[in-house]
Design a protein around this motif. Structure first.
Motif, PDB file in Angstrom:
ATOM      1  N   ALA A   1      -8.779 -28.243  29.455  1.00 50.75           N
ATOM      2  CA  ALA A   1      -9.639 -27.488  30.532  1.00 50.75           C
ATOM      3  C   ALA A   1     -10.969 -26.492  29.661  1.00 50.75           C
ATOM      4  CB  ALA A   1      -8.481 -25.825  30.107  1.00 50.75           C
ATOM      5  N   GLN A   2     -11.294 -25.814  31.055  1.00 44.12           N
ATOM      6  CA  GLN A   2     -12.671 -24.963  30.134  1.00 44.12           C
ATOM      7  C   GLN A   2     -11.976 -23.530  30.069  1.00 44.12           C
ATOM      8  OE1 GLN A   2     -16.057 -25.952  32.743  1.00 44.12           O
ATOM      9  NE2 GLN A   2     -15.994 -27.685  33.125  1.00 44.12           N
ATOM     10  N   VAL A   3     -11.904 -23.134  28.207  1.00 43.52           N
ATOM     11  CA  VAL A   3     -11.908 -21.717  28.012  1.00 43.52           C
ATOM     12  C   VAL A   3     -12.543 -20.899  27.618  1.00 43.52           C
ATOM     13  CG1 VAL A   3      -9.662 -21.007  27.220  1.00 43.52           C
ATOM     14  CG2 VAL A   3      -9.369 -23.240  27.362  1.00 43.52           C
ATOM     15  N   THR A   4     -12.136 -19.427  28.519  1.00 41.98           N
ATOM     16  CA  THR A   4     -13.277 -18.596  27.830  1.00 41.98           C
ATOM     17  C   THR A   4     -12.544 -17.133  27.068  1.00 41.98           C
ATOM     18  OG1 THR A   4     -15.205 -18.897  29.710  1.00 41.98           O
ATOM     19  CG2 THR A   4     -14.716 -16.275  28.713  1.00 41.98           C
ATOM     20  N   VAL A   5     -12.227 -16.809  26.100  1.00 42.89           N
ATOM     21  CA  VAL A   5     -11.756 -15.271  25.869  1.00 42.89           C
ATOM     22  C   VAL A   5     -12.589 -14.229  26.195  1.00 42.89           C
ATOM     23  CG1 VAL A   5     -10.431 -14.757  23.626  1.00 42.89           C
ATOM     24  CG2 VAL A   5     -10.669 -17.111  24.032  1.00 42.89           C
ATOM     25  N   LEU A   6     -11.772 -13.282  26.511  1.00 40.47           N
ATOM     26  CA  LEU A   6     -12.318 -12.042  27.202  1.00 40.47           C
ATOM     27  C   LEU A   6     -12.330 -11.121  25.743  1.00 40.47           C
ATOM     28  CD1 LEU A   6     -12.659 -11.572  30.756  1.00 40.47           C
ATOM     29  CD2 LEU A   6     -14.054 -12.447  28.933  1.00 40.47           C
ATOM     30  N   GLU A   7     -12.687 -10.606  24.750  1.00 45.38           N
ATOM     31  CA  GLU A   7     -11.837  -9.658  23.674  1.00 45.38           C
ATOM     32  C   GLU A   7     -13.169  -8.246  23.898  1.00 45.38           C
ATOM     33  OE1 GLU A   7     -10.628  -6.905  21.314  1.00 45.38           O
ATOM     34  OE2 GLU A   7      -9.841  -9.324  21.905  1.00 45.38           O
ATOM     35  N   GLN A   8     -12.200  -7.061  24.085  1.00 45.03           N
ATOM     36  CA  GLN A   8     -13.030  -5.669  24.219  1.00 45.03           C
ATOM     37  C   GLN A   8     -13.645  -4.889  22.249  1.00 45.03           C
ATOM     38  OE1 GLN A   8     -10.195  -2.661  25.864  1.00 45.03           O
ATOM     39  NE2 GLN A   8      -8.666  -2.964  23.484  1.00 45.03           N
ATOM     40  N   ALA A   9     -13.258  -5.829  21.898  1.00 36.69           N
ATOM     41  CA  ALA A   9     -14.069  -5.436  20.317  1.00 36.69           C
ATOM     42  C   ALA A   9     -14.987  -5.847  20.183  1.00 36.69           C
ATOM     43  CB  ALA A   9     -12.587  -5.534  19.126  1.00 36.69           C
ATOM     44  N   GLU A  10     -16.066  -5.028  19.944  1.00 36.55           N
ATOM     45  CA  GLU A  10     -17.236  -5.652  19.103  1.00 36.55           C
ATOM     46  C   GLU A  10     -17.332  -7.207  17.928  1.00 36.55           C
ATOM     47  OE1 GLU A  10     -18.013  -2.956  15.605  1.00 36.55           O
ATOM     48  OE2 GLU A  10     -19.194  -2.379  17.508  1.00 36.55           O
ATOM     49  N   GLU A  11     -16.153  -7.485  18.185  1.00 32.05           N
ATOM     50  CA  GLU A  11     -15.456  -8.524  16.782  1.00 32.05           C
ATOM     51  C   GLU A  11     -14.557  -9.131  16.553  1.00 32.05           C
ATOM     52  OE1 GLU A  11     -16.785  -8.171  13.311  1.00 32.05           O
ATOM     53  OE2 GLU A  11     -15.679  -6.411  12.574  1.00 32.05           O
ATOM     54  N   ILE A  12     -13.995 -10.210  16.537  1.00 33.26           N
ATOM     55  CA  ILE A  12     -12.765 -11.133  16.100  1.00 33.26           C
ATOM     56  C   ILE A  12     -12.506 -10.891  15.294  1.00 33.26           C
ATOM     57  CG2 ILE A  12     -11.205 -12.370  15.931  1.00 33.26           C
ATOM     58  CD1 ILE A  12     -13.071 -13.763  17.936  1.00 33.26           C
ATOM     59  N   SER A  13     -12.005  -8.968  14.374  1.00 32.98           N
ATOM     60  CA  SER A  13     -11.128  -8.499  13.635  1.00 32.98           C
ATOM     61  C   SER A  13      -9.859  -8.241  13.634  1.00 32.98           C
ATOM     62  CB  SER A  13     -11.964  -7.705  12.591  1.00 32.98           C
ATOM     63  OG  SER A  13     -12.066  -6.891  13.531  1.00 32.98           O
ATOM     64  N   GLU A  14      -9.302  -7.867  12.618  1.00 35.56           N
ATOM     65  CA  GLU A  14      -7.705  -7.512  12.684  1.00 35.56           C
ATOM     66  C   GLU A  14      -7.494  -6.188  11.754  1.00 35.56           C
ATOM     67  OE1 GLU A  14      -5.302  -6.209  13.615  1.00 35.56           O
ATOM     68  OE2 GLU A  14      -4.786  -8.018  14.887  1.00 35.56           O
ATOM     69  N   VAL A  15      -6.782  -5.225  11.946  1.00 35.02           N
ATOM     70  CA  VAL A  15      -6.300  -4.652  10.499  1.00 35.02           C
ATOM     71  C   VAL A  15      -6.046  -5.048   9.419  1.00 35.02           C
ATOM     72  CG1 VAL A  15      -6.347  -2.855  12.283  1.00 35.02           C
ATOM     73  CG2 VAL A  15      -3.929  -4.057  11.830  1.00 35.02           C
ATOM     74  N   GLY A  16      -6.258  -4.731   8.240  1.00 35.55           N
ATOM     75  CA  GLY A  16      -5.478  -4.606   6.455  1.00 35.55           C
ATOM     76  C   GLY A  16      -4.443  -5.070   6.453  1.00 35.55           C
ATOM     77  N   ALA A  17      -3.630  -5.875   7.776  1.00 32.64           N
ATOM     78  CA  ALA A  17      -2.273  -6.327   7.518  1.00 32.64           C
ATOM     79  C   ALA A  17      -1.209  -6.737   6.897  1.00 32.64           C
ATOM     80  CB  ALA A  17      -1.483  -5.090   8.245  1.00 32.64           C
ATOM     81  N   GLY A  18      -0.355  -7.443   6.698  1.00 34.33           N
ATOM     82  CA  GLY A  18       0.218  -8.299   6.654  1.00 34.33           C
ATOM     83  C   GLY A  18       1.630  -8.812   7.616  1.00 34.33           C
ATOM     84  N   LEU A  19       1.537 -10.442   7.460  1.00 36.11           N
ATOM     85  CA  LEU A  19       2.813 -10.449   8.895  1.00 36.11           C
ATOM     86  C   LEU A  19       3.635 -11.960   7.983  1.00 36.11           C
ATOM     87  CD1 LEU A  19       1.809 -13.589  10.305  1.00 36.11           C
ATOM     88  CD2 LEU A  19       0.390 -11.729  11.114  1.00 36.11           C
ATOM     89  N   GLN A  20       4.587 -12.413   8.541  1.00 34.71           N
ATOM     90  CA  GLN A  20       5.852 -13.582   8.357  1.00 34.71           C
ATOM     91  C   GLN A  20       5.404 -14.722   9.312  1.00 34.71           C
ATOM     92  OE1 GLN A  20       9.311 -12.859   6.663  1.00 34.71           O
ATOM     93  NE2 GLN A  20       8.680 -10.503   6.387  1.00 34.71           N
ATOM     94  N   VAL A  21       5.070 -15.578   8.902  1.00 35.90           N
ATOM     95  CA  VAL A  21       4.991 -16.162   9.820  1.00 35.90           C
ATOM     96  C   VAL A  21       5.987 -17.405   8.939  1.00 35.90           C
ATOM     97  CG1 VAL A  21       3.577 -18.633  10.146  1.00 35.90           C
ATOM     98  CG2 VAL A  21       2.002 -16.891  10.442  1.00 35.90           C
ATOM     99  N   THR A  22       7.011 -17.595  10.138  1.00 33.74           N
ATOM    100  CA  THR A  22       8.448 -18.186  10.530  1.00 33.74           C
ATOM    101  C   THR A  22       8.702 -20.037  10.060  1.00 33.74           C
ATOM    102  OG1 THR A  22       9.641 -17.237  12.015  1.00 33.74           O
ATOM    103  CG2 THR A  22       9.574 -15.829   9.901  1.00 33.74           C
ATOM    104  N   PRO A  23       9.357 -20.017   9.864  1.00 33.30           N
ATOM    105  CA  PRO A  23       9.428 -21.741  10.136  1.00 33.30           C
ATOM    106  C   PRO A  23       8.484 -22.275  11.444  1.00 33.30           C
ATOM    107  CG  PRO A  23      11.012 -21.501   8.686  1.00 33.30           C
ATOM    108  CD  PRO A  23      10.810 -19.767   9.008  1.00 33.30           C
ATOM    109  N   ASN A  24       9.346 -21.112  12.997  1.00 32.13           N
ATOM    110  CA  ASN A  24       9.596 -21.947  13.816  1.00 32.13           C
ATOM    111  C   ASN A  24       7.419 -21.499  14.795  1.00 32.13           C
ATOM    112  OD1 ASN A  24      10.302 -18.528  13.792  1.00 32.13           O
ATOM    113  ND2 ASN A  24       9.891 -18.322  15.699  1.00 32.13           N
TER     114      ASN A  24
END
Length: 389
Positions: A29-52
């Motif tokens: 596919a020809q994909v375009t991503v629209l993001e409202q922020a001025e850069e692709i970034s994330e807040v400083g926090a952690g998460l858990q990536v589980t086996p699924n």
């Protein structure tokens, strides 16, 4: 369905949106991503990536990249809030040695996905704030600046306050759960191991685990209270308020709380799982479809599962409408079950006297005599492999 040259627009450059963009671009596919922020970034926090969630990243060819930027989880440890004494240890190395659990900084996972997206040829357009989406044979996207664009398929991966979900579902008011949560990161100068530690107290609990190279600790502290807070991850709070709310937490928990210099506070709200996940050239995934409370650490993992299921359903189906039906059938019941499990999990950590002591004794006995069963009780979540369906 042959996805070659089909134009797809993904709204939102979070974990689910970037994963969906990559998976669909890889399928032609020809994909375009629209993001409202001025850069692709994330807040400083952690998460858990589980086996699924790991299963999806492996299918994307990103499993090794994840391992490089994350801490592999070795155990989950439940502790008493005041003294920090161990109540139950779930040893993942011993009783789930074939699975991989990771602690990762959210920004690192976003960067990993963003790099893959750019390498694949996906167009990423920043500062694109969407106001409305109109479903149809050629769904239309209206932007806040007055511009508009069309695509063959529009995917809403725009989170909790989605602009795409209302195009498919009636607007419903969220319900405050009576709980708020603080999120912070602090230095790991206590040299804590690669374990998720849960300090259980009356009406509240604190979760901590290491990030990066182990030099940083992620803290999530949840409290029951009547006064609600705004439903936003970016609302700052005074660290003194966090310490006051958890003043009875001692030992390691108290030491970690003393190290907090900057903290975010948000209210925890229940939202219904969407009735419609896709039709008329529009689909939704992740929090846009099924916002979940953080008590099973499944928000990011469900978004990754959704992204894979949507791409796979489109590739396998004869038409967009057939793909939307297949996608919803494949995902809605599972997501709903996980959301309910997360909703019902917090109270277990919040027991007050006189119930807390006997409950902790039961946990100790279960850990001593049936450790395998304790580790495997949520296998239906963690051993699920969306890429094998």
């Amino acid at each position: 369905m042959n996805l070659k040259d089909i134009r797809i627009t993904v709204i939102g450059a979070g974990i689910g949106g970037l994963a969906a963009a990559y998976l669909l671009q890889q399928r032609g596919a020809q994909v375009t991503v629209l993001e409202q922020a001025e850069e692709i970034s994330e807040v400083g926090a952690g998460l858990q990536v589980t086996p699924n969630g790991v299963a999806v990243l492996k299918a994307m060819g990103l499993g090794d990249d994840l391992a490089w930027c994350a801490q592999r989880a070795r155990a989950v440890v439940l502790r008493h809030h005041a003294e920090g004494r161990e109540v139950l240890r779930l040893d993942l190395d011993q009783y789930a040695s074939d699975l991989r659990y990771y602690f990762v900084h959210r920004a690192d996972l976003i960067n990993l996905l963003a790099d893959a997206v750019r390498r694949s040829g996906v167009q990423v357009r920043l500062l694109q704030k969407v106001s409305t989406v109109v479903p149809g044979p050629r769904p239309k996207i209206h932007l806040a600046n007055g511009a508009s664009c069309c695509a063959d398929l529009v995917i809403g991966a725009d989170g909790l306050h989605s602009r795409v979900r209302p195009a498919l579902n009636p607007v419903s008011a969220p319900r405050f759960t009576g709980q708020v949560a603080w999120r912070a990161t602090v230095p790991n100068d206590l040299d804590l191991p690669a374990e998720a530690q849960v300090f259980m107290g009356p009406g509240r609990h604190l979760v901590c685990y290491p990030l990066k190279d182990g030099s940083m600790m992620n803290l999530v502290a949840a409290q029951e209270r009547k006064v609600w807070a705004e439903e936003s991850w970016s609302l700052g709070d005074d660290p003194a308020n966090l310490r006051e709310a958890f003043a009875s937490f001692g030992g390691v928990a108290g030491a970690l709380l003393e190290r907090v210099e900057e903290v975010k506070l948000w209210g925890l709200f229940r939202h219904p799982v969407a009735e419609v996940w896709g039709r008329d050239g529009v689909a939704i995934l992740g929090d846009a479809a099924h916002p979940t409370l953080p008590f099973m650490a499944q928000g990011a993992n469900l978004a990754l599962e959704d992204a894979y299921a949507l791409a796979d359903s489109l590739e396998r189906s004869a038409s967009y409408e057939a793909a939307m039906v297949a996608y919803q059938v494949r995902r809605k019941s599972r997501a709903s079950k996980v959301v309910e499990a997360a909703t019902g999990n917090a109270w277990k950590y919040h027991l007050r006297a006189p119930l807390s002591w006997p409950a902790h004794q039961v946990l100790r006995l279960a850990g001593a005599f049936a450790p395998q069963r304790m580790v495997s009780q949520f296998d239906w979540i963690y051993r699920h492999d969306e890429t094998a369906l």
